[in-house]
Design a protein around this motif. Sequence first.
Motif, PDB file in Angstrom:
ATOM      1  N   GLU A 121      -0.371   1.405 -11.197  1.00 17.71           N
ATOM      2  CA  GLU A 121      -1.350   2.481 -11.377  1.00 17.71           C
ATOM      3  C   GLU A 121      -2.606   2.241 -10.554  1.00 17.71           C
ATOM      4  O   GLU A 121      -3.159   3.174  -9.970  1.00 17.71           O
ATOM      5  N   ALA A 180      -2.724   0.853  -7.772  1.00 16.04           N
ATOM      6  CA  ALA A 180      -2.354   1.103  -6.374  1.00 16.04           C
ATOM      7  C   ALA A 180      -2.093   2.587  -6.114  1.00 16.04           C
ATOM      8  O   ALA A 180      -1.680   2.958  -5.012  1.00 16.04           O
ATOM      9  N   GLY A 181      -2.308   3.426  -7.130  1.00 13.24           N
ATOM     10  CA  GLY A 181      -2.161   4.867  -6.958  1.00 13.24           C
ATOM     11  C   GLY A 181      -0.797   5.413  -7.285  1.00 13.24           C
ATOM     12  O   GLY A 181      -0.513   6.590  -7.037  1.00 13.24           O
ATOM     13  N   GLY A 182       0.073   4.580  -7.847  1.00 18.60           N
ATOM     14  CA  GLY A 182       1.402   5.040  -8.241  1.00 18.60           C
ATOM     15  C   GLY A 182       1.419   5.474  -9.690  1.00 18.60           C
ATOM     16  O   GLY A 182       0.518   5.160 -10.466  1.00 18.60           O
ATOM     17  N   GLY A 216       0.798  -1.223   0.000  1.00 16.41           N
ATOM     18  CA  GLY A 216       0.000   0.000   0.000  1.00 16.41           C
ATOM     19  C   GLY A 216       0.828   1.269   0.000  1.00 16.41           C
ATOM     20  O   GLY A 216       0.306   2.357   0.204  1.00 16.41           O
ATOM     21  N   GLU A 259       1.207   4.552  -3.425  1.00 22.88           N
ATOM     22  CA  GLU A 259       0.286   5.643  -3.740  1.00 22.88           C
ATOM     23  C   GLU A 259       1.023   6.981  -3.722  1.00 22.88           C
ATOM     24  O   GLU A 259       1.745   7.311  -2.777  1.00 22.88           O
ATOM     25  N   GLY A 260       0.875   7.725  -4.805  1.00 20.07           N
ATOM     26  CA  GLY A 260       1.492   9.034  -4.919  1.00 20.07           C
ATOM     27  C   GLY A 260       2.969   8.995  -5.289  1.00 20.07           C
ATOM     28  O   GLY A 260       3.615  10.040  -5.368  1.00 20.07           O
TER      29      GLY A 260
END
Length: 187
Positions: free
Chosen positions: A146, A148-150, A128, A131-132
């Motif tokens: 992507e 996972a927010g990356g 987790g 992200e970011g």
Amino acid sequence: MSQTQPQDLDGTTVAVLVAPEGTERVEFERPVEALTEAGAEVDVVSIEDGEAQTVDNDLEQAETVEIDETVGNVSAEDYDAVHVPGGTVGADRLRADDDAVAFVGEHLAADKPTGSICHGPWTLVESGAVEGRTLTSYPSLETDVENAGGEWVDEAVVTDDGLVTSRKPDDLDAYCDELVATIATAS
């Protein structure tokens, strides 16, 4: 081999997180060589004790390596940095193990240098902690990163606030140099 002058990692401890089987040999050996040449103490950490069976090209059995510690018996506090090599089967085993995922997540949450190559970023995704962040991996992980927010980019090596990632064995020179430099800067 490192293309630049070795950094001084004397007194630095690095965990190399491998699966009991299926870790890509060259993605294990080359970073371990670079880290030890720079002076780091390296522990091989796995989800089981004994030996780990590495592979070449995900298919052929290669060398076995002795496990120094099991991930359930160590924490991020025990190490200055962590490296997670790839290998499709090995990376899949690690991302399915709660202790391995927590271990990597603890490193990232503590802002400790964390490196991963090829399929190894699956464990980063499961933690987790992407992200970011901007990272790279083997191209087939783009959607996972992507989701996972990356942000996934197609570059030989990417560093984002202590997180060093790389795509594949062809990128190992750049990856090893950047991993050692990142750990040296944080130490």
